[in-house]
Design a protein around this motif. Structure first.
Motif, PDB file in Angstrom:
ATOM      1  N   ALA A 210       0.840  -1.193   0.000  1.00  0.00           N
ATOM      2  CA  ALA A 210       0.000   0.000   0.000  1.00  0.00           C
ATOM      3  C   ALA A 210       0.875   1.242   0.000  1.00  0.00           C
ATOM      4  O   ALA A 210       1.933   1.284   0.615  1.00  0.00           O
ATOM      5  CB  ALA A 210      -0.915  -0.012   1.229  1.00  0.00           C
ATOM      6  N   LEU A 211       0.412   2.272  -0.705  1.00  0.00           N
ATOM      7  CA  LEU A 211       1.197   3.488  -0.881  1.00  0.00           C
ATOM      8  C   LEU A 211       0.775   4.551   0.130  1.00  0.00           C
ATOM      9  O   LEU A 211      -0.410   4.833   0.282  1.00  0.00           O
ATOM     10  CB  LEU A 211       1.004   4.009  -2.307  1.00  0.00           C
ATOM     11  CG  LEU A 211       1.671   5.333  -2.677  1.00  0.00           C
ATOM     12  CD1 LEU A 211       3.181   5.222  -2.520  1.00  0.00           C
ATOM     13  CD2 LEU A 211       1.318   5.718  -4.099  1.00  0.00           C
ATOM     14  N   ALA A 212       1.741   5.129   0.829  1.00  0.00           N
ATOM     15  CA  ALA A 212       1.496   6.241   1.751  1.00  0.00           C
ATOM     16  C   ALA A 212       2.272   7.445   1.219  1.00  0.00           C
ATOM     17  O   ALA A 212       3.503   7.462   1.226  1.00  0.00           O
ATOM     18  CB  ALA A 212       1.946   5.891   3.161  1.00  0.00           C
ATOM     19  N   LEU A 213       1.555   8.451   0.732  1.00  0.00           N
ATOM     20  CA  LEU A 213       2.232   9.572   0.082  1.00  0.00           C
ATOM     21  C   LEU A 213       3.114  10.359   1.034  1.00  0.00           C
ATOM     22  O   LEU A 213       4.126  10.908   0.621  1.00  0.00           O
ATOM     23  CB  LEU A 213       1.191  10.511  -0.545  1.00  0.00           C
ATOM     24  CG  LEU A 213       0.664  10.132  -1.927  1.00  0.00           C
ATOM     25  CD1 LEU A 213      -0.152  11.273  -2.507  1.00  0.00           C
ATOM     26  CD2 LEU A 213       1.793   9.772  -2.865  1.00  0.00           C
ATOM     27  N   GLN A 214       2.726  10.438   2.314  1.00  0.00           N
ATOM     28  CA  GLN A 214       3.561  11.199   3.238  1.00  0.00           C
ATOM     29  C   GLN A 214       4.948  10.585   3.351  1.00  0.00           C
ATOM     30  O   GLN A 214       5.942  11.301   3.562  1.00  0.00           O
ATOM     31  CB  GLN A 214       2.904  11.327   4.621  1.00  0.00           C
ATOM     32  CG  GLN A 214       2.641  10.009   5.321  1.00  0.00           C
ATOM     33  CD  GLN A 214       1.261   9.486   5.039  1.00  0.00           C
ATOM     34  OE1 GLN A 214       0.757   9.629   3.930  1.00  0.00           O
ATOM     35  NE2 GLN A 214       0.637   8.871   6.053  1.00  0.00           N
ATOM     36  N   THR A 215       5.039   9.267   3.184  1.00  0.00           N
ATOM     37  CA  THR A 215       6.343   8.612   3.185  1.00  0.00           C
ATOM     38  C   THR A 215       7.083   8.866   1.886  1.00  0.00           C
ATOM     39  O   THR A 215       8.277   9.183   1.879  1.00  0.00           O
ATOM     40  CB  THR A 215       6.171   7.097   3.398  1.00  0.00           C
ATOM     41  OG1 THR A 215       5.487   6.876   4.633  1.00  0.00           O
ATOM     42  CG2 THR A 215       7.520   6.397   3.448  1.00  0.00           C
TER      43      THR A 215
END
Length: 494
Positions: A210-215
């Motif tokens: 899953a993609l977390a944009l803040q990371t």
């Protein structure tokens, strides 16, 4: 496909670009695909050549053209084609050219920068009358997906209570669009910078994480200062107001970003600005990441622009609701609080006392009222001046608040006169509270003045007593404390 394989095909074409070097590069890369290739440096010259005879393919290289200046002229070129193939070479950072020119007639597009092999393939497809891998006309399945998207977006707008809820609803709606791996909304805050307001996504069928944009971006806010602000489509769209499309992740010139997106199952990225109410910076941007690269149909571009416009309206309404809440809170504060000391004013204190009396009777719990005023306050004003008198009032309130419990309410009932509403408090406990208050104020450091003292009266609400009667009794106790020499506490008579 190499140029040698298609030489002398009898095909004709026009390549339009205002940049001499780009005309030369196109001729070198794709000249062998045409029997007759004409290079034009402006829309007027291209239009004259079309008037002399329709070529098999018109290629418009949009680099260095300006939508605000050149759209009408380039749109006329597309319209004059009468449905004949037109290929747009569109810079990734100004992809709004595609839906704008598609309004004049059928077009296909390739996003630039593009390598020679991909360019030759796109031109060869155009000459052969073959649509790109995904046709740029929406089929029935895509139209059904757009209708479902519209329904989800409308539901998000109807059910949102605030900015956060609206952003989350829109992201969920966009993430449900077939092929979309991840959706996010960036919102411009009052300080002018960007914040990641919400995001929604899913794991890919291949099991990509899953993609977390803040990371990915290294931070959740102040994103206009993020290292990838010039390359990530969502940030670039929010900064420039453009529609930004990477149908090949390497086009942004950031190999690390491209590699990281691929590890999360992303093959194509798009950012579309959320427009402002008028002139000025965009309100934010929508970010969509696709699992597979494909051409978007004009209907899909139009749907995205419509979603962005609805997001702008929704955000504005949510911001107005927040502004109204803040204004109401401010009006309520002004109408209920004393401007100098920040404690409840007399009118609000009277309302709270009536409310606490009703509660005490309903639940059969004690209620105490403490009244106090500052000893010889008039002499303090005369000796030090009104500004110091104001400091004394604020300092006394600060000392009192430090002693009181969270359930107690301090009220300024007059110039230097105060009351304390003490729920669930008997007369004995109120006497202890009043003594602690007296000592705290006597020991308080007050800038610009000597130490001050207070006189206090304490009363407990009687079983059938009214607010007026309670106030009269506590004021009588306060008067006795003053007659007793001040700086003391007196309990009210029953």
């Amino acid at each position: 496909m190499s140029t040698a394989e298609v030489r002398n095909t009898g095909k004709s074409g026009i390549y339009l670009s205002p940049v001499a070097q780009r005309r030369a590069d196109f001729g070198n890369a794709c000249g062998g695909l045409f029997d007759d290739l004409q290079l034009a440096d402006g829309a007027e010259r291209a239009l004259a050549r079309i008037a002399a005879g329709q070529p098999d393919l018109l290629v418009i290289d949009l680099d260095r053209f300006e939508p605000a200046i050149d759209l009408a002229a380039l749109g006329e070129l597309v319209a004059r084609r009468g449905g004949a193939p037109t290929l747009l070479l569109c810079p990734y950072a100004t992809a709004r050219w595609v839906p704008a020119l598609a309004a004049f007639g059928p077009v296909t597009y390739a996003v630039t920068p593009i390598d020679a092999d991909a360019l030759q393939a796109a031109v060869a497809q155009g000459l052969a009358g073959i649509a790109p891998p995904s046709a740029v006309t929406a089929d029935a399945a895509r139209l059904r997906a757009l209708l479902a998207l519209h329904t989800r977006v409308q539901a998000a707008l109807r059910t949102a209570d605030d900015i956060q809820g609206l952003a989350e609803g829109l992201c969920r709606a966009l993430a449900g669009w077939p092929g979309v791996r991840h959706a996010a909304l960036f919102h411009r805050k009052p300080d002018g910078d960007l914040q990641l307001e919400a995001q929604a996504g899913r794991e890919s069928d291949e099991g990509a994480p899953a993609l977390a944009l803040q990371t990915l971006l290294g931070r959740p806010d102040r994103l206009l200062q993020a290292p990838l602000r010039h390359a990530f489509p969502g940030l670039l769209a929010a900064a420039t107001g453009e529609l930004v499309l990477l149908d090949t992740l390497d086009q942004a010139g950031e190999p690390d970003l491209a590699a990281l997106l691929r590890t999360h199952g992303v093959a194509m990225a798009l950012g579309i600005a959320i427009p402002a109410d008028g002139p000025g910076a965009p309100r934010g941007a929508l970010s969509l990441l696709w699992e597979h690269s494909r051409a978007l149909a004009p209907e899909e571009f139009a749907a995205l622009q419509d979603v962005a416009a609805q997001a702008a309206l929704g955000l504005r309404l949510a911001e107005m609701a927040l502004e109204n809440e803040q204004l109401l809170a401010r009006v309520t504060y002004i109408s209920t609080m004393d401007a100098l000391t920040g404690v409840a004013n007399r009118r609000h204190g009277e309302e709270l006392l009536e409310k606490e009396i009703r509660r005490a009777r309903r639940y059969r719990v004690p209620l105490a009222l403490v009244a106090f005023d500052i000893d010889r306050f008039k002499a303090i004003n005369e000796r030090y001046g009104d500004p110091v008198g104001d400091v004394v009032l604020r300092s006394v309130c600060e000392a009192a608040q430090a002693v009181l419990r969270g359930s107690d309410v301090l009220v300024r009932s007059g110039g230097e006169e105060f009351q304390i509403l003490a729920p669930h408090t008997s007369a004995i406990d109120a006497l202890k509270m009043a003594e602690k208050l007296r000592v705290a104020i006597a020991q308080a450091e007050i800038p610009g003045a000597d130490h001050v003292t207070v006189s206090l009266g304490v009363a407990q609400l009687g079983e059938q007593e009214s607010a007026d009667s309670l106030v009269q009794r506590v004021n009588a106790a306060l008067a006795r404390a003053k007659r007793a020499g001040r700086n003391c506490v007196e309990l009210a008579m029953q």
